[in-house]
Enzyme design. Structure first.
Site, PDB file in Angstrom:
ATOM      1  N   CYS A 159       0.800  -1.208  -0.111  1.00  0.00           N
ATOM      2  CA  CYS A 159      -0.211   0.034   0.037  1.00  0.00           C
ATOM      3  C   CYS A 159       0.924   1.197  -0.029  1.00  0.00           C
ATOM      4  O   CYS A 159       1.199   1.759   0.980  1.00  0.00           O
ATOM      5  CB  CYS A 159      -1.171   0.197   1.152  1.00  0.00           C
ATOM      6  SG  CYS A 159      -2.059   1.383   1.224  1.00  0.00           S
ATOM      7  N   CYS A 216      -0.440   4.077   2.209  1.00  0.00           N
ATOM      8  CA  CYS A 216      -0.426   4.110   3.557  1.00  0.00           C
ATOM      9  C   CYS A 216       1.125   3.936   3.980  1.00  0.00           C
ATOM     10  O   CYS A 216       1.266   4.938   4.898  1.00  0.00           O
ATOM     11  CB  CYS A 216      -0.854   2.505   3.941  1.00  0.00           C
ATOM     12  SG  CYS A 216      -2.275   2.085   3.608  1.00  0.00           S
ATOM     13  N   ASP A 217       2.003   3.467   3.438  1.00  0.00           N
ATOM     14  CA  ASP A 217       3.168   3.327   3.969  1.00  0.00           C
ATOM     15  C   ASP A 217       4.492   4.303   3.335  1.00  0.00           C
ATOM     16  O   ASP A 217       5.512   4.471   3.863  1.00  0.00           O
ATOM     17  CB  ASP A 217       3.978   1.783   3.988  1.00  0.00           C
ATOM     18  CG  ASP A 217       2.933   0.901   4.793  1.00  0.00           C
ATOM     19  OD1 ASP A 217       2.129   1.282   5.577  1.00  0.00           O
ATOM     20  OD2 ASP A 217       2.817  -0.234   4.231  1.00  0.00           O
TER      21      ASP A 217
END
Length: 514
Positions: free
Chosen positions: A343, A346-347
């Site tokens: 992701c 996200c990261d």
């Protein structure tokens, strides 16, 4: 003004849900983030006579607590809660202010019954679609039980703290200073780890449920639409799922739904849940399907789930979706969430200024590379095929960036790393020569695998996907399937929505003929 007029107008309506006086207790300095936080909190406080604002020193600066006046109820946010986390801030504010927490009654009672104090810290990023689920669940738990405290920390604002804890993926949850969990978790998963007895009690309650007219396995777009269509027919509908939303929760923005200009993945997930609840659908989360049983003598199907749960239905609709495909090379699983991610939204912020690699050559991979190029030192796209398969508009954008490069005809061999995380990847070129690329993060974007293994030997599968006909019927009469778990050629949210409706109508037709 930090918040625009449109946001302020929305907040004016939302703060009417505050019934008890609350206080913003902010720890601020002269930094830009502090100045923005001070302005934001002042703007919000002016919207209601029940909101106070004060500045109080705290070990994390900038941060602020949302506290219920004259009580122990409080949650803390370290960093500026914008992006994906703005909704978490608003929800915490109204819940601390007395708006009820929405959860099953047995879950609420189990949370209130916890008699040991715990201190939770969740590290999140403002672009992470998984993080709000965890942040909002732990906020709600701490509001229901003041013995439990929770702080949500924006990783980008506290980079030294993130590095010191070795965090390479969010959401990352710590309890009492020790690792507690990684990735998306809701009420059920958190409660099960805190109170194992609650898991057994819940299983007993679910096992005693009356059979559903339509039992839907999966809570993404296909499952939610199927549930609404069935409920509108006056049927008793149950949705058993790991979470509501499915893959859309990992999507930053959805911009190709007819009549909807643009919607975030988490927002769409919330809308799906609200639609189901408005029609009285019974939603059971935290459940992973394990086995489908054919009809018994009473004409009922049974499905076994993780945790010793078995549910029954007169008909079944399978909408378990798909998951990210992995490369399977040595080192990938060992460094998952420690440099290997699926992701970028996200990261990605955790790898600011570092060299990264994206594995894959389709649209999702090139979109990830473009997105990551804005924060990374350099992004290397590694593709097995001789050429990239992404749309031309994406390839042109990628080519225009100065800190990206592409390697094709590259067979990934391994993910390398040490105790600190990923240090590089190795690949073989078309001539079989081995090469190494030093990177600190790897984002795998090579497609999806249907979540249908649990149906192997029960339903007809084709290349791992459930085979369906024009009515979304499977090889077992009375069992239907829809969405990315099926053998439909195109995987799109809008297609899953329509397929869910089609499967539900097919199930209704089946039931009235029995």
């Amino acid at each position: 003004m930090f918040l625009d007029d449109n946001t302020i107008n929305q907040l004016k309506s939302l703060v009417t849900n505050i019934k008890l006086p609350i206080r913003f207790e902010a720890s601020l300095d002269d930094s830009k983030r502090s100045q923005q936080m001070r302005e934001m909190l002042n703007q919000v406080a002016q919207l209601s006579d029940l909101i106070e604002f004060t500045e109080v020193a705290h070990e994390r600066t900038p941060s602020f607590a949302i506290s219920r006046v004259n009580s122990d109820v409080s949650v803390r946010i370290a960093g500026l809660p914008m992006g994906e986390e703005f909704s978490s801030f608003v929800l915490a504010m109204v819940q601390v202010g007395g708006h009820p927490v929405r959860a099953d009654e047995d879950v609420i009672e189990a949370i209130k019954a916890i008699d040991e104090p715990h201190e939770f810290v969740t590290y999140m990023s403002l672009t992470c679609q998984n993080c709000p689920t965890v942040v909002q669940s732990l906020n709600s738990i701490s509001i229901l039980n003041p013995l439990i405290k929770h702080t949500a920390v924006e990783g980008g604002a506290f980079q030294d703290e993130v590095n010191a804890r070795g965090i390479k993926a969010v959401p990352a949850v710590f309890m009492d200073g020790e690792p507690f969990g990684q990735g998306r978790m809701g009420f059920q998963e958190i409660l099960a780890k805190l109170d194992t007895g609650s898991h057994t009690k819940r299983a007993e309650r679910l096992n005693a449920s009356e059979p559903f007219d339509v039992l839907i396995v999966g809570g993404g777009p296909a499952g939610a639409t199927a549930a609404v269509y069935a409920a509108r027919k006056g049927l008793r509908v149950g949705v058993a799922t790991e979470n509501v939303g499915g893959q859309v929760l990992d999507t930053a923005s959805i911009e190709n739904l007819t009549v909807i200009d643009k919607i975030g993945g988490t927002a769409l997930g919330s809308e799906l849940e609200q639609s189901m609840r408005s029609y009285g659908v019974e939603i059971m989360t935290g459940l992973l399907a394990e086995k489908l049983h054919n009809k018994d003598d009473a004409g009922l199907f049974a499905i076994d789930f993780s945790g010793g749960v078995t549910l029954r239905g007169k008909s079944v609709i399978v909408t378990t979706g798909a998951r990210f495909r992995t490369t399977g090379v040595p080192g990938e699983s060992e460094y998952r969430n420690n440099g290997v991610s699926f992701c970028p939204h996200c990261d990605g912020p955790l790898f600011k200024g570092k060299p990264l690699a994206v594995i894959g050559g389709g649209n999702s991979a090139i979109e990830a590379a473009i997105d990551l190029a804005g924060i990374a030192e350099h992004v290397t796209v590694v593709e097995l095929m001789p050429e990239l398969k992404a749309d031309d508009v994406l390839l042109k954008k990628l080519d225009s960036l100065s800190n990206t490069s592409v390697i094709t005809s590259a067979a990934l061999q391994s993910v390398e790393g040490d105790e600190s995380g990923v240090t590089g990847i190795t690949y073989k070129d078309a001539d079989g020569e081995l090469h190494e690329v030093p990177v600190n993060g790897i984002f795998v974007q090579i497609g999806l695998i249907p979540n249908a293994e649990w149906l192997d030997g029960t339903l007809e599968l084709k290349r791992g996907a459930v085979v369906v006909d024009g009515r979304n019927a499977t090889s077992m009469a009375g069992v239907f399937a829809a969405g990315d778990v099926t053998d439909i050629p195109y995987k799109q949210v809008v297609i899953s929505l329509g397929a869910g409706a089609n499967a539900s109508l097919g199930a209704f037709d089946y039931l009235i003929r029995q």
